[in-house]
Design a protein around this motif. Structure first.
Motif, PDB file in Angstrom:
ATOM      1  N   ARG A 109      -7.733   4.625  30.997  1.00 61.48           N
ATOM      2  CA  ARG A 109      -7.070   4.978  32.256  1.00 61.48           C
ATOM      3  C   ARG A 109      -5.759   5.722  32.043  1.00 61.48           C
ATOM      4  O   ARG A 109      -5.346   6.490  32.898  1.00 61.48           O
ATOM      5  N   ALA A 110      -5.105   5.493  30.938  1.00 60.08           N
ATOM      6  CA  ALA A 110      -3.830   6.136  30.616  1.00 60.08           C
ATOM      7  C   ALA A 110      -3.601   5.983  29.121  1.00 60.08           C
ATOM      8  O   ALA A 110      -4.111   5.042  28.513  1.00 60.08           O
ATOM      9  N   VAL A 160      -6.575  -3.903  29.013  1.00 67.10           N
ATOM     10  CA  VAL A 160      -5.441  -3.666  28.133  1.00 67.10           C
ATOM     11  C   VAL A 160      -4.337  -2.991  28.939  1.00 67.10           C
ATOM     12  O   VAL A 160      -4.572  -2.002  29.641  1.00 67.10           O
ATOM     13  N   MET A 161      -3.156  -3.548  28.803  1.00 65.74           N
ATOM     14  CA  MET A 161      -1.960  -3.019  29.451  1.00 65.74           C
ATOM     15  C   MET A 161      -1.024  -2.520  28.350  1.00 65.74           C
ATOM     16  O   MET A 161      -1.030  -3.050  27.241  1.00 65.74           O
ATOM     17  N   ALA A 162      -0.237  -1.494  28.674  1.00 65.70           N
ATOM     18  CA  ALA A 162       0.802  -1.007  27.760  1.00 65.70           C
ATOM     19  C   ALA A 162       2.143  -1.275  28.422  1.00 65.70           C
ATOM     20  O   ALA A 162       2.371  -0.872  29.559  1.00 65.70           O
ATOM     21  N   GLU A 163       2.988  -1.962  27.676  1.00 69.13           N
ATOM     22  CA  GLU A 163       4.325  -2.287  28.177  1.00 69.13           C
ATOM     23  C   GLU A 163       5.355  -1.485  27.389  1.00 69.13           C
ATOM     24  O   GLU A 163       5.362  -1.537  26.165  1.00 69.13           O
ATOM     25  N   ASN A 164       6.197  -0.748  28.099  1.00 67.73           N
ATOM     26  CA  ASN A 164       7.282  -0.060  27.429  1.00 67.73           C
ATOM     27  C   ASN A 164       8.275  -1.117  26.974  1.00 67.73           C
ATOM     28  O   ASN A 164       8.783  -1.893  27.775  1.00 67.73           O
ATOM     29  N   SER A 165       8.525  -1.144  25.683  1.00 68.32           N
ATOM     30  CA  SER A 165       9.361  -2.197  25.107  1.00 68.32           C
ATOM     31  C   SER A 165      10.819  -2.138  25.556  1.00 68.32           C
ATOM     32  O   SER A 165      11.541  -3.114  25.398  1.00 68.32           O
TER      33      SER A 165
END
Length: 161
Positions: A66-67, A95-100
């Motif tokens: 998705r991204a 699955v998610m992506a988290e900007n740290s």
């Protein structure tokens, strides 16, 4: 003997993977194959926790990127058993992506894995049913049957050719 196990008994929520430079492709985004491989390994854990048997991947379908995930992201993997039939089980992955640095979270991948439980002779063995308890689990349970019918219909059509 228990006839069904709750989804929560085998689910994995927010398994953390920190992205490093060796995870990046030429576009400076995370290799999709690496994310898929991690999903497959975690889906295996879900399948074996539920079944109590050695399991193997039988099918992977509906992988949707998705991204992109990028450098400095932290990936959060959540997987759970959607439904079981005989010896097979469908596991959903998100699955998610988290900007740290900012904490912003993006949904980057959804996929469905089918696993088969095996006995010591490597023959398929029946697994317990899954017990969906929340509205979301009930929705995924129902949708899994629709996907299974589609997979079986496609397999039958291809065998007829």
């Amino acid at each position: 003997m228990t006839k069904a196990k709750p989804v929560a008994n085998s689910a994995i929520e927010n398994h953390v993977y920190k992205v490093f430079p060796n995870d990046m492709n030429a576009q400076n985004t995370v290799f999709g194959g690496m994310i898929m491989a991690k999903c497959d390994r975690l889906a295996l854990v879900v399948a074996e926790r539920h079944s109590g048997h050695v399991c193997v991947t039988a099918a992977v379908d509906s992988i949707h990127f998705r991204a992109p995930a990028k450098g400095n992201d932290t990936l959060l993997f959540s997987l759970s058993l959607n439904r079981s039939w005989g010896s097979s089980m469908e596991i959903g992955a998100r699955v998610m992506a988290e900007n740290s640095y900012t904490g912003k979270v993006r949904h980057i991948l959804s996929a469905f894995f089918t696993f088969v439980a095996l006995d010591p002779a490597s023959k398929p063995v029946e697994v317990l049913a899954v017990l969906p308890e929340t509205d979301e689990q009930i929705r995924r349970f129902s949708n899994a049957e629709i996907r299974r019918k589609g997979r079986l219909a496609m397999r039958n059509q291809l065998q007829d050719k």
